[in-house]
Scaffold this active site. Structure first.
Site, mmCIF file in Angstrom:
data_model
loop_
_atom_site.group_PDB
_atom_site.id
_atom_site.type_symbol
_atom_site.label_atom_id
_atom_site.label_comp_id
_atom_site.label_asym_id
_atom_site.label_seq_id
_atom_site.Cartn_x
_atom_site.Cartn_y
_atom_site.Cartn_z
ATOM 1 N N ARG A 1 23.117 61.830 74.655
ATOM 2 C CA ARG A 1 24.378 61.035 74.835
ATOM 3 C C ARG A 1 24.515 60.402 73.939
ATOM 4 O O ARG A 1 24.554 59.554 73.341
ATOM 5 C CB ARG A 1 23.777 60.199 76.444
ATOM 6 C CG ARG A 1 24.475 60.156 77.322
ATOM 7 C CD ARG A 1 25.061 59.773 78.443
ATOM 8 N NE ARG A 1 24.131 58.170 78.691
ATOM 9 C CZ ARG A 1 24.727 57.812 79.244
ATOM 10 N NH1 ARG A 1 24.560 57.624 80.418
ATOM 11 N NH2 ARG A 1 23.469 56.418 79.590
ATOM 12 N N ASP B 1 15.542 53.400 80.918
ATOM 13 C CA ASP B 1 15.604 54.278 80.388
ATOM 14 C C ASP B 1 14.497 54.529 80.763
ATOM 15 O O ASP B 1 13.054 53.777 79.704
ATOM 16 C CB ASP B 1 16.009 53.511 79.019
ATOM 17 C CG ASP B 1 16.101 55.314 77.884
ATOM 18 O OD1 ASP B 1 14.828 55.825 77.975
ATOM 19 O OD2 ASP B 1 17.466 54.992 77.552
ATOM 20 N N THR C 1 31.226 58.907 74.601
ATOM 21 C CA THR C 1 32.178 59.226 75.601
ATOM 22 C C THR C 1 31.157 59.959 76.558
ATOM 23 O O THR C 1 31.747 60.431 77.872
ATOM 24 C CB THR C 1 31.919 61.218 75.384
ATOM 25 O OG1 THR C 1 31.006 61.421 74.305
ATOM 26 C CG2 THR C 1 33.376 60.977 73.936
ATOM 27 N N ASP D 1 12.287 55.057 76.689
ATOM 28 C CA ASP D 1 12.608 53.816 76.502
ATOM 29 C C ASP D 1 10.949 53.516 76.722
ATOM 30 O O ASP D 1 10.119 52.669 76.344
ATOM 31 C CB ASP D 1 13.287 53.078 76.080
ATOM 32 C CG ASP D 1 14.453 53.110 75.454
ATOM 33 O OD1 ASP D 1 14.110 53.530 74.670
ATOM 34 O OD2 ASP D 1 15.437 52.562 75.671
#
Length: 210
Positions: free
Chosen positions: A105, A201, A109, A204
């Protein structure tokens, strides 16, 4: 599977997910729970696999017994976090063929950028289950399904651990023919595009990176 969204409310799924959400849960425990929960979710997403019968011999007699029909299904991991779901599912479905879609990602944006794509042969004849723990904005999931359809996939299901309403809506708009199976539909996305309350996340937490 007719409903666009299926939330698996099985007590074991919900209990394991609660532990995974807790910020003090360790990397190793998170990884183990993800493996366990993925098998329970796999059970749900494969509920309507095509069946046939084959003649076998039990110690007592011959019989026509139920067996899976058609080509082996394909599990497609959306990298990197999808691998956490993939591992557990392969224990349940060891004969499955495996593919990978590499997306990251762009933090500016929030749009997905492709860096890898490799899927099994005869993808048009297989049930394809795409896996990614988080359905957040839906951008990367939609992009991955786009690529799978371009490769010829016709029967696709999407499996995730957590979904946000925004991601579900985005997927339904882009791919209304792809059912979603998840453990929880969370409240919303925050301004950074993360699921709230969520679990942070997933990549992570699974791999111990920050």
């Amino acid at each position: 599977m007719s409903d666009h969204l299926t939330v698996v409310d099985h007590p074991l799924v919900q209990h394991k997910l609660t532990i995974m959400r807790k910020k003090e849960t360790s990397t190793s425990e998170f990884r183990q729970l993800l493996r366990e929960i993925s098998q329970l979710l796999a059970y749900e997403v494969t509920r309507e696999l095509p069946m046939t019968t084959r003649s076998i011999e039990t110690p007592m007699q011959e019989m026509d017994a139920p067996a899976l029909a058609g080509p082996k299904l394909a599990l497609v991991s959306i990298l990197r976090a999808g691998n956490g779901l993939l591992d557990g599912m392969l224990e349940l479905i060891p004969s499955a063929r495996v593919g990978f879609v590499g997306l990251y990602r762009d933090e500016e944006t929030l749009k997905p950028v492709q860096y890898y794509f490799k899927v099994p042969t005869q993808i048009d004849k297989r049930l394809v289950i795409a896996v990614d723990p988080m359905l957040a904005t839906g951008n990367s999931s939609v992009a991955a399904i786009d690529m799978l359809k371009e490769a010829g996939a016709k029967d696709i299901r999407f499996l995730c651990l957590l979904a946000a309403p925004e991601g579900v809506a985005r997927m339904k708009e882009a791919h209304p023919d792809v059912p979603i199976v998840t453990a929880a539909l969370d409240e919303r996305l925050n301004e950074k595009g993360y699921i709230v309350p969520g679990l942070g996340d997933a990549g992570d937490r699974m791999f111990g990176t920050k």
